[in-house]
Design an enzyme around this catalytic site. Structure first.
Site, short mmCIF file in Angstrom:
data_model
loop_
_atom_site.label_atom_id
_atom_site.label_comp_id
_atom_site.label_asym_id
_atom_site.label_seq_id
_atom_site.Cartn_x
_atom_site.Cartn_y
_atom_site.Cartn_z
N SER A 135 0.85 -1.18 0.00
CA SER A 135 0.00 0.00 0.00
C SER A 135 0.89 1.23 0.00
CB SER A 135 -0.89 -0.04 1.25
OG SER A 135 -1.65 1.13 1.36
N LYS A 161 -1.07 -0.86 -4.41
CA LYS A 161 -2.29 -0.12 -4.05
C LYS A 161 -1.89 1.32 -3.79
CE LYS A 161 -4.72 -0.03 0.39
NZ LYS A 161 -5.47 -0.84 1.37
N LEU A 162 -2.58 2.23 -4.47
CA LEU A 162 -2.30 3.66 -4.28
C LEU A 162 -3.37 4.26 -3.41
CD1 LEU A 162 -1.45 4.77 -7.95
CD2 LEU A 162 0.12 3.92 -6.18
N LYS A 163 -2.96 5.00 -2.41
CA LYS A 163 -3.92 5.76 -1.62
C LYS A 163 -4.34 6.96 -2.45
CE LYS A 163 -4.05 3.56 2.33
NZ LYS A 163 -5.32 3.09 2.91
N ASP A 189 -7.21 3.04 -2.96
CA ASP A 189 -7.94 3.05 -1.69
C ASP A 189 -8.18 4.51 -1.29
OD1 ASP A 189 -9.03 2.66 0.81
OD2 ASP A 189 -7.27 1.66 1.68
N GLU A 214 -11.14 0.70 -3.44
CA GLU A 214 -11.44 0.35 -2.05
C GLU A 214 -12.06 1.54 -1.32
OE1 GLU A 214 -7.95 -1.25 -0.17
OE2 GLU A 214 -8.74 -1.04 1.85
N ASP A 239 -13.85 -1.83 2.85
CA ASP A 239 -12.96 -2.00 4.00
C ASP A 239 -13.73 -1.48 5.22
OD1 ASP A 239 -11.00 -1.68 5.98
OD2 ASP A 239 -9.58 -0.61 4.75
N LYS A 263 -10.00 -7.35 7.47
CA LYS A 263 -9.04 -6.96 8.51
C LYS A 263 -9.57 -7.48 9.82
CE LYS A 263 -7.42 -2.54 6.64
NZ LYS A 263 -7.74 -1.10 6.65
N GLY A 291 -4.25 -4.54 5.97
CA GLY A 291 -3.18 -4.33 6.94
C GLY A 291 -3.40 -3.05 7.72
O1 SMG Z 1 -0.44 -2.48 6.78
O2 SMG Z 1 0.40 -2.18 4.79
C1 SMG Z 1 -0.36 -1.87 5.71
C2 SMG Z 1 -1.25 -0.66 5.52
C3 SMG Z 1 -2.30 -0.95 4.54
O3 SMG Z 1 -3.37 0.85 3.45
C4 SMG Z 1 -3.33 0.16 4.44
N1 SMG Z 1 -4.18 0.29 5.47
O4 SMG Z 1 -7.41 1.55 4.72
O5 SMG Z 1 -6.47 -0.23 4.12
C5 SMG Z 1 -6.43 0.83 4.73
C6 SMG Z 1 -5.22 1.28 5.51
C7 SMG Z 1 -5.58 1.58 6.92
C8 SMG Z 1 -4.46 1.99 7.79
S1 SMG Z 1 -3.94 3.59 7.47
C9 SMG Z 1 -2.87 4.04 8.69
MG MG Z 2 -8.47 0.49 3.22
#
Ligand code: SMG
Ligand code: MG
Length: 371
Positions: A135, A161-163, A189, A214, A239, A263, A291
């Site tokens: 991510s 995965k790109l935020k 996401d 996502e 999610d 999760k 994660g």
């Molecule tokens: O654990 O690699 C990881 C982070 C994966 O993007 C990730 N988590 O919304 O999926 C999600 C975010 C939530 C945590 S953001 C601090």
């Molecule tokens: Mg997410």
């Protein structure tokens, strides 16, 4: 088993690089670990709350408080406790799934260590290693993002995965596609940063052939996600919206998503996570393991879960070094894009005593007779 007491331990873990989402930038993690002590064995749990209630309602100080005041006394008062009885015992306390999940994880770890059974075997793992994605946070520039993605692809991650957030969506996705090509499995996401009125913008992502988008809309917007799903071609994955197997059943029934990010913390534990897996598998819905920037403890359990047969997409189960220069367990190392599922009893990994002592900022012992 009967719980003798529970240790609440705070550990301070700097991240190797800032991780920015639509709701916050994380530079450092202040993590709550729980150690459940029983006459037969000890077990570890990791609470995946963040410092402030931005991802969901929970936050770390609140989780510690609800554990010491309500959850731990309810568990220690129960003779004959086992992991399957944790959630029913705690059900009368509303909410707090991440706090409950950490305690259930620790009880399950203790139980499985005593029985000589690994998490993977107990949960129903069918693989020895799991395929991993990574991510990638929001960056200050597209150039910086491309460098980060290039590094992760070099390491062997099997999907990116790109935020995203409004203003950081079409351009970064286009840049990544142009630079790395159409064959890289790519997904985004939004962490609930959009509204249904943004459907047109989100539909512009369709041209990039993403695996999924996502959580584009708010956690409570199940109906709106179903409406959005009719306006975009990219599959919608939920999610934050899915807090239980019931939520997942409803989301699938109304067409709010076609993929689920599982999760364990968000849904109250690994046992509920397995129920969601089973439900999705029965409905032909793909799932993958999310994660929460876990240490090696949470990672061990996530990797075991991700080895169940329905986890057909690579998870946010990245290697330890993606997060921490020095983890509190032996690090999980990426090999050919995969992490190995631990085989030893329980989590199959334990905190390294010296390392744990180094990063611990506080410990508190909650005794059984405090109830
Ligand atoms: O654990 O690699 C990881 C982070 C994966 O993007 C990730 N988590 O919304 O999926 C999600 C975010 C939530 C945590 S953001 C601090
Ligand atoms: Mg997410």
């Amino acid at each position: 088993m009967k719980i003798t007491g529970v240790e609440l331990r705070r550990v301070q873990m700097p991240l190797v690089a800032p991780f920015r989402t639509s709701f916050k930038e994380e530079l450092h993690r202040d993590i709550l670990l729980v150690r459940v002590v029983t006459p037969e064995a000890e077990g570890w749990g990791e609470c995946v709350t963040m410092e402030s209630p931005l991802y969901s309602e929970e936050y770390t100080d609140g989780a510690a408080e609800v554990m010491r005041r309500f959850l731990i006394p309810a568990l220690t008062a129960r003779p004959g406790l086992d992991a399957n009885r944790v959630a029913p015992t705690l059900a009368k306390f509303k909410g707090h799934p991440m706090a409950k999940a950490a305690l259930e994880m620790a009880v399950l770890d203790a139980e499985l260590r005593a029985a000589g059974v690994s998490f993977g075997r107990y949960l129903g793992a069918v693989r020895d290693e799991v395929r991993c994605g990574v991510s990638v946070g929001i960056m200050n520039s597209v150039g910086e993002l491309l460098d980060a993605v290039a590094g992760y692809l070099d390491e062997g991650y099997l999907r990116i995965k790109l935020k995203i957030q409004p203003g950081w969506d079409i351009a970064p996705v286009r840049a990544v596609r142009e630079r790395f090509g159409d064959d890289v499995p790519l997904q985004v996401d939004a962490n609930a940063a959009y509204a249904l009125t943004d459907a047109r913008t989100l539909a512009r992502l369709d041209e990039f052939d993403l695996e999924l988008i996502e959580q584009p809309l708010a956690a409570g917007d199940l109906y709106q996600h179903a409406a959005l799903a009719k306006q975009v071609r990219t599959p919608i994955c939920l999610d934050e919206s899915i807090k239980s197997a019931e939520d997942a059943a409803l989301a699938l029934a109304i067409g709010a998503c076609s993929i689920v990010n599982i999760k364990p913390g968000r849904v109250g534990g690994y046992l509920e996570a397995r129920r969601i897996h089973d439900l999705c598998q029965a409905n032909g819905i793909a799932v993958w393991c999310g994660g929460m920037l876990e240490t090696g403890l949470g990672r061990a359990a996530n990797v075991a879960l991700a080895a169940l047969p329905g986890f057909t997409l690579p998870g946010d189960t990245s290697a330890s070094r993606r997060y921490y220069a020095a983890d509190i367990t032996e690090p999980f190392v990426l090999r050919d894009g995969t992490l190995a599922v631990p085989r030893e009893p329980g989590l199959g990994v334990s905190p390294l005593a010296d390392r744990l002592a180094e990063v611990t900022s506080d410990t508190e012992w909650v005794r059984a007779d405090a109830a």
